[in-house]
Design a protein around this motif. Structure first.
Motif, PDB file in Angstrom:
ATOM      1  N   LYS A 157       0.865  -1.180   0.000  1.00  0.00           N
ATOM      2  CA  LYS A 157       0.000   0.000   0.000  1.00  0.00           C
ATOM      3  C   LYS A 157       0.898   1.226   0.000  1.00  0.00           C
ATOM      4  N   PHE A 159       1.746   5.182   0.678  1.00  0.00           N
ATOM      5  CA  PHE A 159       1.390   6.365   1.466  1.00  0.00           C
ATOM      6  C   PHE A 159       2.104   7.574   0.874  1.00  0.00           C
ATOM      7  N   VAL A 163       6.381   6.276   1.070  1.00  0.00           N
ATOM      8  CA  VAL A 163       6.402   5.239   2.114  1.00  0.00           C
ATOM      9  C   VAL A 163       5.429   4.130   1.707  1.00  0.00           C
ATOM     10  N   LEU A 164       5.844   2.884   1.931  1.00  0.00           N
ATOM     11  CA  LEU A 164       4.988   1.739   1.609  1.00  0.00           C
ATOM     12  C   LEU A 164       4.761   0.908   2.863  1.00  0.00           C
ATOM     13  N   ALA A 165       3.687   0.145   2.871  1.00  0.00           N
ATOM     14  CA  ALA A 165       3.540  -0.897   3.888  1.00  0.00           C
ATOM     15  C   ALA A 165       3.195  -2.185   3.158  1.00  0.00           C
ATOM     16  N   ARG A 166       3.672  -3.294   3.708  1.00  0.00           N
ATOM     17  CA  ARG A 166       3.419  -4.591   3.091  1.00  0.00           C
ATOM     18  C   ARG A 166       2.382  -5.335   3.934  1.00  0.00           C
ATOM     19  N   TYR A 167       1.440  -5.955   3.259  1.00  0.00           N
ATOM     20  CA  TYR A 167       0.360  -6.671   3.939  1.00  0.00           C
ATOM     21  C   TYR A 167       0.229  -8.066   3.339  1.00  0.00           C
TER      22      TYR A 167
ATOM     23  N   LEU B  13       1.780   8.436  10.886  1.00  0.00           N
ATOM     24  CA  LEU B  13       2.644   7.341  10.488  1.00  0.00           C
ATOM     25  C   LEU B  13       3.700   7.248  11.578  1.00  0.00           C
ATOM     26  N   PHE B  72      -0.479   1.205   9.897  1.00  0.00           N
ATOM     27  CA  PHE B  72      -1.835   1.531   9.447  1.00  0.00           C
ATOM     28  C   PHE B  72      -2.527   0.266   8.947  1.00  0.00           C
ATOM     29  N   HIS B  73      -3.649  -0.058   9.553  1.00  0.00           N
ATOM     30  CA  HIS B  73      -4.347  -1.313   9.294  1.00  0.00           C
ATOM     31  C   HIS B  73      -5.820  -1.012   9.018  1.00  0.00           C
ATOM     32  N   MET B 100      -4.688   6.823   3.592  1.00  0.00           N
ATOM     33  CA  MET B 100      -5.296   6.255   4.808  1.00  0.00           C
ATOM     34  C   MET B 100      -6.786   6.546   4.873  1.00  0.00           C
ATOM     35  N   GLN B 192       6.628  -1.798   7.405  1.00  0.00           N
ATOM     36  CA  GLN B 192       6.636  -0.526   6.693  1.00  0.00           C
ATOM     37  C   GLN B 192       7.950  -0.414   5.936  1.00  0.00           C
TER      38      GLN B 192
END
Lengths: 253, 321
Positions: A157, A159, A163-167, B13, B72-73, B100, B192
């Motif tokens: 995802k 941001f 910045v990324l986040a992995r899910y 964040l 962030f979830h 978000m 992240q």
């Protein structure tokens, strides 16, 4: 994995957006509709995933002008099945569209649902998030880099600021695609025309849902805020003035 | 009067509050005052005490602290917000149109069976009605909507002043117990990832030449680069250019990219969608070149021309030689 891709058809923003006489809506008849750019990315990502991992891609669109063309184009690009969802006012908002797609998806087997992250007419929210919430399955928006590993889906995802986040998630899930791993492929017009003659679209009729949307009071063009001073003269005059402005504001180096 | 309260969903964040949170607090204060209600802010995370000390713009902080809210979830945040609103009802919920906020607004609206107005640039009360104006169609049209009663409002980042909501000092912090659903989320947040160091840090440049869809082809980028070099600056772009992989993500200006404020911003073939404007509106001088006279970029530029960029840029290069 089987992937469903509900696509939105939206006015071509390159053209003048005509309003109706009382300023309450767009003059839909005067507009050209095309696939929402993000939905095109969602379709491309779905096709890439199918090519890498197998499975199928089913594309759905609400019936309106240009829906047939968009669906046959999806078939020409490599989708396995194309469904036209009928029974809905073609100029409906995103919330009604989400209800209609949910009803149509009852007849479609899917593990992962990819949508465009947003569309230019999402006054009532984004299709993917609405659809996931109606289906009561998880969702993530602004997604890139989707991959399948056994029975799970991994994704990024995005941001602000890169910045990324992995899910990770086990199906079912709805992903709002920000960008496909490569630019959406091109379908030759001849191939689309051929499919229009030889192939057929599936049709699923749904009942028009009775949700209530926030009332639209008026649609209007923004009045220039501070507004740009438009530069006059020949191309050379304009270039000269821009150079002068830029160098003055940049300051000495 | 809980029914007239306004709830702002704080965005952060790693515990660092996003600018848009203060923009929402400013707007939220105006709405709460008009309705005679309280302004509350939902702070979801894990170990967020420090962040609460910057939320003096609100009357109360409603805090949910749970390990599942560390990153962030979306699924956990929606469940937590439903819990917050069950215990502390608010008529108006304010989120933003960021990455978000997008995951929260529509989901809350469906879960709570409330109408949602998205992409709002402003909002006001008219008696019992909440009236908001949305920027749609890439910023080319505004749509005014009205709702009565409970609603969710998703507000454009950058559309309201942050200063109005930026008050240091912590208001009362009320802990809201995490709902059981947080222990059984289907979605898993793994990690992240910070952006890789770019070749150029566009937030530090004095001059930016920004290319948009109007540049038409990757083959035309060297021309823009030549102009940037001649001006002692760098090339950046709007989102479609990065989505097509013509430039790396580190060059993207706007909502899902970077916020920049150079002395000079020369926009070539950029339409000026709200998501882009958010990232560059504070530039010292904005000059827009776009053949579409109705492009929203002209609302925000200081100077503009509808001459073709493929004529203007060579003429400009000629002059700078």
């Amino acid at each position: 994995m089987n992937i469903a891709v509900p696509i939105k058809l939206v006015p071509d923003l390159v053209e003048e957006l005509e309003l109706n006489d009382d300023g309450s809506d767009l003059d839909h008849d005067a507009l050209t509709y095309k696939i929402n750019e993000f939905c095109d990315h969602a379709l491309e990502e779905a096709l890439q995933l199918k090519e890498a991992h197998g499975g199928s891609v089913t594309v759905l669109a609400l019936d309106r002008d240009e829906a047939d063309k968009a669906l046959f184009t999806a078939l020409a690009k490599g989708a396995d099945r194309a469904i036209k969802v009928t029974g809905i006012d073609e100029n409906t908002g995103t919330l009604t569209a989400a209800h209609a797609f949910r009803a149509a998806l009852a007849g479609v087997e899917f593990d992962v649902l990819l949508t465009g992250v947003q569309a230019p007419d999402d006054r009532e929210g984004q299709l993917g998030v609405l659809l996931a919430s109606l289906l009561e399955i998880p969702h993530v928006s602004a997604v890139s880099e989707v991959s399948f590993d056994g029975g799970t889906v991994t994704l990024h995802k995005e941001f602000a600021g890169g910045v990324l986040a992995r899910y990770q998630v086990a199906p079912k899930v709805v992903l709002g695609i920000q960008s496909a791993r490569q630019a959406p492929r091109y379908a030759p017009v001849s191939r689309v025309r051929q499919l229009m003659k030889e192939a057929s679209l599936d049709e699923i009729e749904v009942e028009s849902p009775t949700n209530t949307s926030p009332e639209v009071r008026r649609v209007f063009r923004p009045t220039a805020g501070r507004g740009a001073e438009m530069l006059a003269g020949t191309t050379e005059d304009v270039a000269a003035r821009i150079a002068e402005l830029v160098l003055a504001h940049r300051g000495a180096r | 009067m809980s029914a007239s309260n306004v709830l702002v969903v704080a965005e952060h964040l790693d515990g660092v509050l996003a600018e848009v949170t203060f923009e929402l607090l400013g707007l939220g204060r105006a709405l709460a005052s008009a309705a005679g209600g309280k302004l509350e802010v939902a702070l979801l995370g894990s170990g967020m005490d420090q962040a609460a000390s910057h939320l003096g713009g609100a009357d109360r902080v409603l805090s949910v602290d749970h390990a599942s809210l560390r990153g962030f979830h979306p699924e956990a945040c929606v469940a937590a917000l439903v819990q917050v609103l069950t215990e502390h009802p608010a008529r108006t919920v304010l989120t933003s149109t960021t990455s978000m906020g997008m995951d929260l607004a529509a989901a809350l609206a469906v879960r709570l069976q409330r109408p949602l107005i998205a992409y709002a640039q402003d909002a006001r009360l008219e008696g019992d009605l909440l009236v908001a104006t949305s920027q749609l169609y890439g910023g080319k049209l505004l749509v005014e909507s009205a709702v009565e009663g409970d609603c969710v409002l998703s507000v454009l980042a950058g559309a309201n002043p942050a200063a109005a909501g930026r008050v240091d000092g912590s208001p009362e912090v009320v802990a809201v117990a995490a709902p059981a659903a947080l222990a059984s989320c289907r979605l898993q947040w793994l990690e992240q990832i910070k952006p890789p160091a770019g070749d150029v840090d566009i937030t530090q440049e004095t001059v930016l030449v920004c290319v948009g869809r109007g540049i038409e082809s990757e083959d035309n980028l060297p021309m823009a680069q030549e102009l940037a070099t001649a001006l002692g600056g760098a090339v950046c772009s709007s989102r479609p250019i990065v989505d097509n992989k013509w430039l790396p993500k580190t060059r993207q200006v706007g909502k899902s990219g970077l916020r920049v404020a150079p002395k000079v911003y020369l926009a070539l073939g950029v339409s000026g969608a709200p998501e882009h404007i958010e990232g560059m509106k504070d530039a010292g001088l904005i000059v827009a070149v776009n053949t579409d006279a109705t492009a929203p970029i002209f609302e925000h530029a200081h100077y503009g021309t509808t001459e073709d960029l493929f004529d203007v840029v060579p003429a400009l290069l000629e002059r700078l030689r």
